[in-house]
Design a protein around this motif. Structure first.
Motif, PDB file in Angstrom:
ATOM      1  N   GLY A 138      38.378  42.453  36.361  1.00  0.00           N
ATOM      2  CA  GLY A 138      39.187  43.526  35.773  1.00  0.00           C
ATOM      3  C   GLY A 138      38.584  44.916  35.898  1.00  0.00           C
ATOM      4  O   GLY A 138      39.152  45.897  35.397  1.00  0.00           O
ATOM      5  N   ARG A 139      37.444  45.032  36.559  1.00  0.00           N
ATOM      6  CA  ARG A 139      36.789  46.350  36.664  1.00  0.00           C
ATOM      7  C   ARG A 139      37.630  47.327  37.484  1.00  0.00           C
ATOM      8  O   ARG A 139      38.496  46.936  38.251  1.00  0.00           O
ATOM      9  CB  ARG A 139      35.391  46.197  37.283  1.00  0.00           C
ATOM     10  N   ASN A 140      37.312  48.601  37.324  1.00  0.00           N
ATOM     11  CA  ASN A 140      38.004  49.677  38.051  1.00  0.00           C
ATOM     12  C   ASN A 140      39.522  49.644  37.790  1.00  0.00           C
ATOM     13  O   ASN A 140      40.300  50.095  38.614  1.00  0.00           O
ATOM     14  CB  ASN A 140      37.705  49.571  39.547  1.00  0.00           C
ATOM     15  N   GLY A 141      39.915  49.090  36.647  1.00  0.00           N
ATOM     16  CA  GLY A 141      41.343  49.071  36.287  1.00  0.00           C
ATOM     17  C   GLY A 141      42.193  48.201  37.184  1.00  0.00           C
ATOM     18  O   GLY A 141      43.388  48.460  37.380  1.00  0.00           O
ATOM     19  N   THR A 149      45.700  47.204  36.275  1.00  0.00           N
ATOM     20  CA  THR A 149      46.728  48.255  36.145  1.00  0.00           C
ATOM     21  C   THR A 149      46.786  49.111  37.412  1.00  0.00           C
ATOM     22  O   THR A 149      47.353  50.205  37.405  1.00  0.00           O
ATOM     23  CB  THR A 149      46.440  49.166  34.930  1.00  0.00           C
ATOM     24  N   ASP A 150      46.197  48.613  38.484  1.00  0.00           N
ATOM     25  CA  ASP A 150      46.150  49.388  39.739  1.00  0.00           C
ATOM     26  C   ASP A 150      47.586  49.688  40.213  1.00  0.00           C
ATOM     27  O   ASP A 150      48.394  48.769  40.385  1.00  0.00           O
ATOM     28  CB  ASP A 150      45.409  48.571  40.797  1.00  0.00           C
ATOM     29  N   ARG A 162      50.255  47.008  41.539  1.00  0.00           N
ATOM     30  CA  ARG A 162      51.436  46.875  40.658  1.00  0.00           C
ATOM     31  C   ARG A 162      52.722  47.049  41.474  1.00  0.00           C
ATOM     32  O   ARG A 162      53.668  46.266  41.335  1.00  0.00           O
ATOM     33  CB  ARG A 162      51.354  47.926  39.539  1.00  0.00           C
ATOM     34  N   GLN A 187      31.695  46.017  42.892  1.00  0.00           N
ATOM     35  CA  GLN A 187      32.096  46.416  41.543  1.00  0.00           C
ATOM     36  C   GLN A 187      31.075  45.911  40.521  1.00  0.00           C
ATOM     37  O   GLN A 187      31.264  46.109  39.313  1.00  0.00           O
ATOM     38  CB  GLN A 187      33.491  45.868  41.233  1.00  0.00           C
TER      39      GLN A 187
END
Ligand code: NDP
Length: 282
Positions: free
Chosen positions: A189-192, A195-196, A200, A263
């Motif tokens: 879930g790193r670097n968003g 919600t990328d 998406r 990441q």
């Protein structure tokens, strides 16, 4: 389930289930849920301290052994020399309750990994490890091992996700006959990642979640992948990627989000060489 054929001749499911950071108490249930969801590849390691729980779930599942693909990994401390590595294999196999492993990996490119590799070659020759491979090997270390060994690693398990895509390294591995396997497909879930906007948008076009887009993108690249989740609904979601296809345009848009950087950390960072290289598993 789609599969790849390793250089050893072994068939390996292209999507499996990883149990890193699942504590021993939760692992048996998680693996039972994953097997019920349809996963057949389970990825653990001596260093995860949950092999015994994985073994209990396998035994309780009643699934025939030949339908499963079980991977574990040899930790840095189980060297130098072949004898220590062979003892570590026996301990892992005993904890797992298995008389052979489908894939046994050198977990880190630290310490006496040449000695470890000779032990793995012996285990492979004796049929105790159907395939043998490495993990976290950068291109220079992988090539050096290939050049100075009898058996080419069947697999190199490395971090691969949309922000660290490693296409050049995959090409090198393919040339050497090494199957690339992704750990950290979601970068945890790193670097968003969840919600990328690019992931998406692709997901919206396909009517799929970001997690499914990521797994599908790896499958289409020919990367074996082992997402981790302790939630049955996500286990099912992460496996439901074989009834849709990403277009060339969608693949290209995902290729463009690459940051070409880990990441997590660089395995060549001296701080990590010390931290991981001296970590002990009881
Ligand atoms: P992942 O990239 O698989 O991310 C796991 C995280 O994503 C968890 O927090 C999980 O939460 C969450 N998640 C899973 N599915 C979904 C979903 N559908 N939607 C939203 N969130 C989701 O990270 P890992 O580091 O666990 O990598 C996977 C496996 O790779 C490991 O379990 C291990 O087997 C292997 N690995 C190997 C390494 C090596 O050095 N060889 C290093 C690290 C990992 P939740 O559980 O709450 O669902």
């Amino acid at each position: 389930m789609q599969a790849v054929t390793l250089s050893s001749g072994t068939s390996m499911p292209i999507v499996g289930f990883g149990v890193f950071q699942v504590d021993d108490g939760a692992t048996e249930q998680a693996v039972a849920d994953a097997l019920a969801a349809g996963y057949r590849l389970i990825d653990t390691a001596a260093a995860y301290r949950n092999e015994a729980a994985v073994g209990r779930a396998i035994a309780a599942s009643g699934i025939p052994r030949e339908e499963l693909f079980i991977t574990t990994k040899l930790w840095v401390q189980d060297a130098p020399g072949e004898a220590n590595a062979l003892r570590a294999f026996d301990a892992s196999a005993t904890r797992l309750g298995l008389d052979y492993l489908d894939l046994y990996l050198v977990h880190q490119p630290y310490g006496d990994y040449y000695g470890e590799w000779r032990a793995l070659q012996r285990l492979h020759a004796e049929g105790l490890a159907r395939a043998i491979g490495v993990s976290n090997f950068m291109p220079d270390r992988l090539l050096d091992l290939v050049l100075h060994s009898d058996v080419v690693p069947a697999v190199n398990q490395v971090e691969v996700n949309p922000y660290y895509q490693r296409a050049d390294e995959q090409a090198q591995m393919t040339e050497l006959g090494v199957q690339i396997q992704s750990w950290g497909p979601f970068a945890e879930g790193r670097n968003g990642l969840f919600t990328d906007p690019v992931l998406r948008a692709v997901g919206d076009e396909c009517g799929r979640s970001i997690a499914q887009v990521v797994i599908r993108w790896l499958v289409q690249r020919g990367v074996v992948v082992i997402p981790k989740s302790v939630r049955p609904e996500r286990m099912a979601e992460n496996l439901a990627v074989f009834d849709f296809e990403l277009t060339a345009d969608q693949m290209a848009r995902i290729a463009a989000v690459d940051l070409a950087a880990s990441q997590f950390f660089d395995h060549r960072d001296p701080h990590m060489v010390r931290e991981l290289g001296t970590a002990r598993v009881d």
